[in-house]
Design an enzyme around this catalytic site. Structure first.
Site, mmCIF file in Angstrom:
data_model
loop_
_atom_site.group_PDB
_atom_site.id
_atom_site.type_symbol
_atom_site.label_atom_id
_atom_site.label_comp_id
_atom_site.label_asym_id
_atom_site.label_seq_id
_atom_site.Cartn_x
_atom_site.Cartn_y
_atom_site.Cartn_z
ATOM 1 N N ASP A 132 41.215 44.019 57.008
ATOM 2 C CA ASP A 132 41.403 45.697 56.807
ATOM 3 C C ASP A 132 40.115 45.872 56.262
ATOM 4 O O ASP A 132 39.782 46.412 55.605
ATOM 5 C CB ASP A 132 41.638 44.584 54.901
ATOM 6 C CG ASP A 132 42.810 46.539 54.751
ATOM 7 O OD1 ASP A 132 42.820 47.575 55.935
ATOM 8 O OD2 ASP A 132 43.165 46.599 53.294
ATOM 9 N N VAL A 137 39.945 48.863 37.091
ATOM 10 C CA VAL A 137 38.682 48.654 37.323
ATOM 11 C C VAL A 137 37.871 49.587 36.642
ATOM 12 O O VAL A 137 38.244 50.888 35.920
ATOM 13 C CB VAL A 137 38.312 49.394 39.017
ATOM 14 C CG1 VAL A 137 36.491 49.138 39.267
ATOM 15 C CG2 VAL A 137 38.848 48.163 40.004
HETATM 16 N N1 ADE Z 1 34.580 50.839 42.866
HETATM 17 C C1 ADE Z 1 35.066 49.899 43.222
HETATM 18 N N2 ADE Z 1 34.590 49.746 43.458
HETATM 19 C C2 ADE Z 1 33.072 49.654 43.002
HETATM 20 C C3 ADE Z 1 32.026 49.780 42.704
HETATM 21 N N3 ADE Z 1 31.650 48.403 43.415
HETATM 22 N N4 ADE Z 1 31.459 50.574 42.551
HETATM 23 C C4 ADE Z 1 32.051 51.581 42.390
HETATM 24 N N5 ADE Z 1 33.148 51.666 42.687
HETATM 25 C C5 ADE Z 1 33.689 50.941 43.125
#
Ligand code: ADE
Length: 949
Positions: free
Chosen positions: A706, A595
């Site tokens: 969840d 991510v």
């Molecule tokens: N971690 C996972 N998704 C996120 C998001 N949209 N913004 C910040 N941190 C994140």
């Protein structure tokens, strides 16, 4: 429970009463000539107050010490020191500006034994500087007003056998009125027929001490009885229990021997039973009743049985052309036995009664002549023009050893002609009747309804089922041998999609698949399934506009209802050209890949910060579909409290999901990093946002499954956004999800009991999870149920335990949590109610003032025996004030009339564990009843609109 080992309301009096070697004052006299003086004053009622005083405010560099005698630590790990004192306001004394102080210091020193040597201040550790909330002036002195301060300090962990306390004055004008030193313990208690010893809590307030109970006399363990001792000396989470042994029953929390004439053959939570007919017990505490003379019990018989059956009665017969069907009633007295059988003996007699011969061999008995368990037999192959006599004997396990006469019924029939019993024969060859029973469990609040249908063919079509309704059905067969037992239950919710279930073939011979198509249910042989699979509309039928729960509101569409998942992606997401995305940093790792954070440019718009989920290379098609499934779900939502999907990249590699960037990341770690930083109103604001997002989702018919603080994101304005969508896949991805006995993967601590036990996920189970999120928020990211195992969590919830309020939690919020954790899911609040309720709290912040810990210092045991009885509580806030503050003034008289004079009782009013479920004393029953009433008033007043009646 607080155990005092040193309760000093008056230093002189009580110190000498405790028989310590020296009164405190004498020891101190050696220490400082400029020290503290023991002075007795009179209060406004002219009662003596013994104090230690010091008041050298004119002279600089004061260093006056007062020291206690050596105090044994006993079992304490952490001690509490409560000081009551008065302090003079320096401004009210002329000419002391450089020298007068308004604080003093509290010290302690741990040692294994009392010092015989001189007091050495340097050995002492400072606990705190004590300042007064209230200081008095010359005028107060004149008016003889005592402005008493109370301060409590904790000291620990303590490890030595004892300690000294010392007070250092550095130039103040102080009178020390009392010192109370105590520690907390969970006191000896009896719970669930087990005793739990006095237990000292851990010093670390977030961990519980697990204590195993010992069964009381004449009781034995069922599930290991356990309690957890909390930091404040409260017993929490009762688990397991003991049960009374054989010959003993539970009466008022102890195990009492059965009375004569009664017995208890098994250990367990059951009462002693009356001896069965024709048996007796003389003494107390009988495990078994003995048979009266002439009555018998077989060796293999359980002790609950006695006495042989009486003869069969009401014999009926029915002779058609060639078949005789005999039916008779069961004996009126089976002697408490279940091993009843019947033998049918046939005699064919000539014209004279003594010309009889046995005839079982020549006739056909269905199912057989001997050992019949049903009270019926069909007999065939009669000869024409004959007289038959049938003796039907009822027997049981003691018939052979009993002296009882044979229990026989006799019937005689004559036939005109012989032949075959065709009907029956045909039936026996296999044209069985299938009886199909189904009943519907329609949506909440509707009545359970049952219906049944029969079919002779091994298939059935049931139409006219309601959409979005749960149906439970089971099947049994009927053959000449009677009915089979029912198959296991099949559950199906009508939605429009199609599923196949294969029933247990052992029970339903000849029955193929059960095929559920839209709102039509088909039971078809296997051969037909193949045809259905290839040709039936049923298989291809995916309604493009599924019916939702709320007409007029946009409805969530499950991407799985699309035969081609890419179609769902096209419909609900926007394809982004990857050249518009700039990846900057990796911020985490998901199940499918990294991510990242980055920027997204959109022509004609401002560049925005985004989070980018990537699908790592080497994936198979199923992984790609599962990955993008979340985007197809998210793309359907548009709400400030739901994470917003910007778009997807599917036409180039890597495949990406692009969502808005949420600055503070996930709520649980954010709260842990900022422990204690927010006002209650800020926390309620966050909870309100989550509830609003959940209301949106539930209105659309989406069940999250969840919901947990780890799946909520927080932005820089503390706006919370629900994230992590994707149903089952979410759970695969969630490190909290554990496998249940039914094979599902479920985050136990966050999940409602019905979802854990039988996967009944709904917006009501989301409401349960929401209650847990509330608890996480109010405890700044504490782990729900702490270090308890998942198994213990399930057990404790089943036994009625609910998470206690976190420190600093307003009563109103804990009440809401408890409401979300109602066992009966239809009683939980709807998200719309939660939003309304939280809005009211935010608009009326004084309703958040009463904190649970303020009002829980006195246990339910302290409730008066009857309304109006005197109670001596220090009131932190009166019931009246509290009701005023939450705009419930009109209920004051109800509360008082019901005996709820303290907030303590109100705080516990709608919780099952407020009263011991195994304690049936009148007081507890009254409390339970009143709690239920008050709960309703509370919720009705607080904006709760829907309540089961
Ligand atoms: N971690 C996972 N998704 C996120 C998001 N949209 N913004 C910040 N941190 C994140």
């Amino acid at each position: 429970m607080i155990h005092l080992f040193y309760d000093v309301t008056d230093l002189w009096l009580k110190f000498s009463q405790t028989q310590l070697s020296f009164p405190l004052m004498q020891l101190l006299a050696h220490m400082s000539s400029l020290g503290w003086d023991a002075i007795t004053e009179m209060d406004e009622h002219n009662r003596p107050i013994h104090t230690f005083q010091v008041c050298n405010v004119m002279e600089p560099n004061q260093n006056n010490w007062l020291r206690s005698n050596w105090i044994s630590r006993q079992a304490a790990q952490k001690i509490y020191v409560e000081l009551r004192f008065t302090l003079r306001d320096c401004n009210s004394i002329p000419w002391v500006s450089g020298t007068c102080k308004e604080t003093f210091n509290l010290f302690y020193h741990e040692t294994d034994e009392a010092h015989s040597v001189k007091f050495k201040p340097q050995q002492y550790t400072k606990i705190d500087t004590i300042a007064a909330d209230e200081s008095f002036t010359q005028m107060d002195l004149g008016d003889r007003i005592l402005k008493l301060n109370t301060e409590v300090r904790e000291v620990g962990p303590m490890t030595r056998k004892g300690f000294y306390l010392a007070f250092q004055d550095i130039g103040a004008c102080i009178a020390l009125v009392s010192v109370r030193i105590y520690y907390k313990k969970c006191p000896f208690t009896l719970r669930n027929l087990a005793s739990f010893p006095d237990t000292v809590p851990r010093v670390d307030s977030s961990s519980l001490v697990e204590v195993r109970g010992a069964c009381i006399d004449h009781a034995e363990e069922r599930d290991t009885p356990k309690l957890f001792c909390g930091a404040d000396g409260d017993w929490l989470v009762p688990l397991g229990r003991c049960v009374c042994s054989i010959a003993y029953e539970e009466i008022d929390g102890s195990c009492t021997a059965c009375h004569p004439g009664f017995y208890k053959a098994y250990a367990g939570n059951i009462r002693c039973s009356k001896c069965p007919p024709h048996s007796f017990s003389y003494g107390e505490g009988a495990a078994i009743c003995h048979c009266e003379t002439g009555f018998f019990r077989a060796e293999s018989d359980p002790p609950t049985m006695a006495c042989p059956p009486s003869p069969p009665r009401n014999l009926m017969f029915n002779l058609n052309d060639t078949c005789l069907m005999l039916e008779w009633s069961h004996p009126s007295d089976t002697g408490g036995r279940r091993d009843l059988t019947y033998n049918v003996q046939c005699k064919r007699c000539g014209p004279e009664p003594d010309q009889c011969q046995f005839c079982e061999e020549e006739l056909r008995f269905l199912p057989r002549p001997l050992g019949l368990t049903d009270a019926t037999v069909t007999i065939m192959d009669f000869s024409a023009h004959a007289n038959y006599t049938f003796e039907i004997e009822s027997l049981n396990g003691v018939s052979d050893i009993s002296s009882f006469p044979r229990q026989v019924a006799i019937i005689t029939v004559s036939t005109d002609q012989g032949g075959e019993c065709f009907d029956f024969y045909l039936m026996f060859r296999g044209t069985c009747i299938i009886l199909l029973i189904f009943h519907s469990l329609p949506q909440e609040h509707e009545q359970l309804s049952y219906s049944s249908t029969r079919t002779k063919a091994p298939s059935v079509i049931i139409s006219g089922l309601k959409p979005a309704t749960w149906y439970v059905f089971c099947v049994r067969t009927r053959s000449p041998a009677g009915y089979s037992s029912y198959t296991p239950k099949y559950e199906y919710k009508t939605t429009g999609d199609c599923k196949y279930l294969r029933p247990s073939t052992a029970l339903v011979t000849g029955l193929g698949y059960i095929c559920l198509c839209g709102n039509v249910l088909l039971i078809v042989p296997s051969s037909l399934v193949k045809i259905l699979k290839t040709h039936s509309q049923c298989l291809c039928f995916f309604p493009s506009v599924p019916t939702g729960p709320f007409p007029g509101i946009k409805t969530y569409v499950d991407p799985d209802t699309y035969e081609d998942p890419t179609q769902a992606i096209h419909e609900f997401t926007k394809e982004i050209d990857p050249s518009r995305i700039r990846i900057e940093r990796v911020i985490g790792a998901g199940e499918f890949g990294e991510v990242c954070s980055g920027r997204l440019r959109t022509p004609g718009k401002k560049e925005i910060a985004v989070a980018i989920k990537t699908l790592k290379g080497g994936y198979v098609e199923r992984q790609r579909r599962d990955f993008l499934r979340e985007a197809s779900i998210m793309g359907q939502f548009d709400h400030p409290n739901i994470i917003r999907l910007e778009g997807v990249v599917t036409k180039s590699r890597p495949v990406m999901i692009v969502v808005e960037y949420v600055e503070n990341g996930s709520l649980d770690s954010f709260l842990r990093q900022h422990d204690g930083h927010f006002t209650v109103i800020q926390l309620v604001g966050m909870l309100r946002g989550i509830a609003s997002g959940m209301k949106y989702l539930s209105d659309m018919g989406y069940v999250h499954r969840d919901l947990a603080a780890r799946n909520i994101l927080v932005n820089s304005n503390l706006v919370c956004k629900v994230s992590d969508f994707g149903l089952s896949r979410v759970l695969e991805d969630d490190p909290e999800a554990a496998y249940t006995t039914t094979g599902g993967k479920i985050p136990i601590r966050w999940t409602a009991p019905e979802a854990i036990s039988y996967r009944k996920f709904s917006s009501a189970s989301d409401a349960w999870s929401y209650g847990i999120v509330m608890w996480e928020v109010m405890s700044y990211g504490e782990r729900p149920y702490w270090e308890m195992s998942n198994q213990d969590v399930i057990l404790s919830i089943e036994e009625g335990y609910r998470l206690p309020a976190p420190m600093g939690c307003p009563v109103a919020l804990h009440q809401l949590m408890l409401h979300c954790w109602q066992k009966e899911r239809s009683h939980r609040p709807k998200f719309t109610d939660v939003v309304t309720f939280l809005d009211k709290l935010i608009r009326n912040p004084s309703s958040l003032l009463p904190l649970v810990e303020d009002i829980q210092r006195y246990s339910i045991k302290d409730l008066p025996e009857s309304p109006g009885e005197e109670m001596d509580y220090p009131m932190f806030i009166s019931i009246g004030d509290w009701l005023d503050s939450i705009k419930m003034t009109q209920y004051k008289s109800n509360f008082m009339a019901a005996g709820y004079n303290t907030l303590d009782s109100v705080a516990r009013m709608n919780i099952d564990y407020a009263v011991d479920p195994f304690d049936s004393t009148q007081k507890q029953q009254r409390v339970r009843h009143d709690i239920t009433l008050l709960q309703r008033r509370y919720w009705l007043n607080a904006g709760k609109v829907e309540h089961g009646s």
